[in-house]
Design a protein around this motif. Structure first.
Motif, PDB file in Angstrom:
ATOM      1  N   HIS A  12       0.836  -1.215   0.000  1.00 27.09           N
ATOM      2  CA  HIS A  12       0.000   0.000   0.000  1.00 27.09           C
ATOM      3  C   HIS A  12       0.864   1.255   0.000  1.00 27.09           C
ATOM      4  O   HIS A  12       0.571   2.216  -0.718  1.00 27.09           O
ATOM      5  CB  HIS A  12      -0.940   0.022   1.200  1.00 27.09           C
ATOM      6  N   SER A  13       1.923   1.247   0.789  1.00 20.33           N
ATOM      7  CA  SER A  13       2.817   2.408   0.835  1.00 20.33           C
ATOM      8  C   SER A  13       3.467   2.655  -0.519  1.00 20.33           C
ATOM      9  O   SER A  13       3.607   3.800  -0.950  1.00 20.33           O
ATOM     10  CB  SER A  13       3.902   2.208   1.897  1.00 20.33           C
ATOM     11  N   SER A  14       3.869   1.578  -1.179  1.00 22.15           N
ATOM     12  CA  SER A  14       4.489   1.712  -2.502  1.00 22.15           C
ATOM     13  C   SER A  14       3.512   2.284  -3.521  1.00 22.15           C
ATOM     14  O   SER A  14       3.872   3.155  -4.314  1.00 22.15           O
ATOM     15  CB  SER A  14       4.989   0.349  -2.993  1.00 22.15           C
ATOM     16  N   ILE A  15       2.282   1.801  -3.487  1.00 19.85           N
ATOM     17  CA  ILE A  15       1.271   2.308  -4.421  1.00 19.85           C
ATOM     18  C   ILE A  15       1.015   3.790  -4.161  1.00 19.85           C
ATOM     19  O   ILE A  15       0.931   4.592  -5.097  1.00 19.85           O
ATOM     20  CB  ILE A  15      -0.031   1.485  -4.316  1.00 19.85           C
ATOM     21  N   LEU A  16       0.906   4.167  -2.891  1.00 20.06           N
ATOM     22  CA  LEU A  16       0.679   5.577  -2.567  1.00 20.06           C
ATOM     23  C   LEU A  16       1.868   6.443  -2.971  1.00 20.06           C
ATOM     24  O   LEU A  16       1.690   7.568  -3.445  1.00 20.06           O
ATOM     25  CB  LEU A  16       0.380   5.752  -1.082  1.00 20.06           C
ATOM     26  N   MET A  17       3.085   5.924  -2.817  1.00 24.87           N
ATOM     27  CA  MET A  17       4.264   6.684  -3.225  1.00 24.87           C
ATOM     28  C   MET A  17       4.274   6.877  -4.741  1.00 24.87           C
ATOM     29  O   MET A  17       4.530   7.980  -5.234  1.00 24.87           O
ATOM     30  CB  MET A  17       5.545   5.982  -2.784  1.00 24.87           C
ATOM     31  N   VAL A  18       3.971   5.831  -5.475  1.00 23.90           N
ATOM     32  CA  VAL A  18       3.905   5.942  -6.932  1.00 23.90           C
ATOM     33  C   VAL A  18       2.795   6.924  -7.335  1.00 23.90           C
ATOM     34  O   VAL A  18       2.971   7.742  -8.246  1.00 23.90           O
ATOM     35  CB  VAL A  18       3.690   4.551  -7.588  1.00 23.90           C
ATOM     36  N   ALA A  19       1.666   6.861  -6.641  1.00 19.13           N
ATOM     37  CA  ALA A  19       0.568   7.788  -6.935  1.00 19.13           C
ATOM     38  C   ALA A  19       0.990   9.227  -6.654  1.00 19.13           C
ATOM     39  O   ALA A  19       0.649  10.137  -7.419  1.00 19.13           O
ATOM     40  CB  ALA A  19      -0.669   7.424  -6.107  1.00 19.13           C
ATOM     41  N   ARG A  20       1.733   9.459  -5.583  1.00 19.04           N
ATOM     42  CA  ARG A  20       2.228  10.807  -5.282  1.00 19.04           C
ATOM     43  C   ARG A  20       3.152  11.307  -6.380  1.00 19.04           C
ATOM     44  O   ARG A  20       3.065  12.454  -6.811  1.00 19.04           O
ATOM     45  CB  ARG A  20       2.990  10.829  -3.950  1.00 19.04           C
ATOM     46  N   PHE A  21       4.085  10.446  -6.814  1.00 22.34           N
ATOM     47  CA  PHE A  21       4.987  10.821  -7.905  1.00 22.34           C
ATOM     48  C   PHE A  21       4.217  11.087  -9.189  1.00 22.34           C
ATOM     49  O   PHE A  21       4.490  12.040  -9.913  1.00 22.34           O
ATOM     50  CB  PHE A  21       6.055   9.750  -8.146  1.00 22.34           C
ATOM     51  N   ALA A  22       3.236  10.233  -9.479  1.00 19.38           N
ATOM     52  CA  ALA A  22       2.428  10.423 -10.689  1.00 19.38           C
ATOM     53  C   ALA A  22       1.632  11.723 -10.595  1.00 19.38           C
ATOM     54  O   ALA A  22       1.528  12.475 -11.569  1.00 19.38           O
ATOM     55  CB  ALA A  22       1.493   9.227 -10.891  1.00 19.38           C
TER      56      ALA A  22
END
Length: 177
Positions: A12-22
């Motif tokens: 979940h943290s990885s997905i949220l980090m990728v979403a933040r970068f996106a």
């Protein structure tokens, strides 16, 4: 209370980090599009417009986005589904009523100061007013979801959908200009 496994937490943290970068990338693309096709003066106006929309988005729910976490978690603890539904309905109603009030104020200001306002200022005010409700609803619903212990569902729209929404609005403006 349910404990999340380390693997699921990291996922979940990885997905949220990728979403933040996106989301940051989408915001960057929007700024570049404005600067490239509309000029740097318009980019400055756009920055002011987004600041105004962000301020409006905080004001429109009248603090409900901040208290939602507390009330929703309390209602869930005591299994009061009716109160949850009423809180959400009332929050949405408040946002729409405040949008109507803000729109009236912008229209009245536009009519009173028509001669002294430039078209770009009026366009920025209209864009801020059109953008602010979506930002307010994302914030309010994020507070509700956080109170319901669904933080992942609360942060994903904040990270990705909000910048995507702004980018679509910017690109539509570029195409219309």
């Amino acid at each position: 209370m349910k404990i999340m496994s380390l693997g699921r937490l990291l996922g979940h943290s990885s997905i949220l980090m990728v979403a933040r970068f996106a989301g940051a990338g989408l915001a960057f693309v929007g700024n570049v599009a404005v600067a490239r096709y509309m000029g740097t003066e318009t980019l400055g106006t756009f920055a002011l417009c987004m600041a105004a929309a962000s301020i409006l988005a905080v004001i429109l729910p009248l603090g409900r986005q901040a208290t939602a976490t507390l009330f929703i978690s309390e209602y869930l603890t005591h299994k009061r589904q009716g109160q949850i539904n009423e809180y959400i309905r009332c929050g949405h109603t408040i946002v729409w009523r405040m949008v109507a009030l803000a729109a009236s104020a912008v229209i009245l200001s536009g009519l009173l100061f028509w001669d002294s306002l430039s078209g770009q200022v009026l366009l920025a005010a209209g864009f801020a007013l059109a953008t602010a409700p979506a930002l307010a609803f994302i914030s309010f619903n994020g507070g509700v979801l956080t109170g319901a212990r669904r933080q992942f569902s609360a942060w994903l729209p904040e990270s990705l959908i909000k910048p995507g929404f702004v980018l679509v609005a910017v690109l539509a403006s570029v195409l219309l200009m």
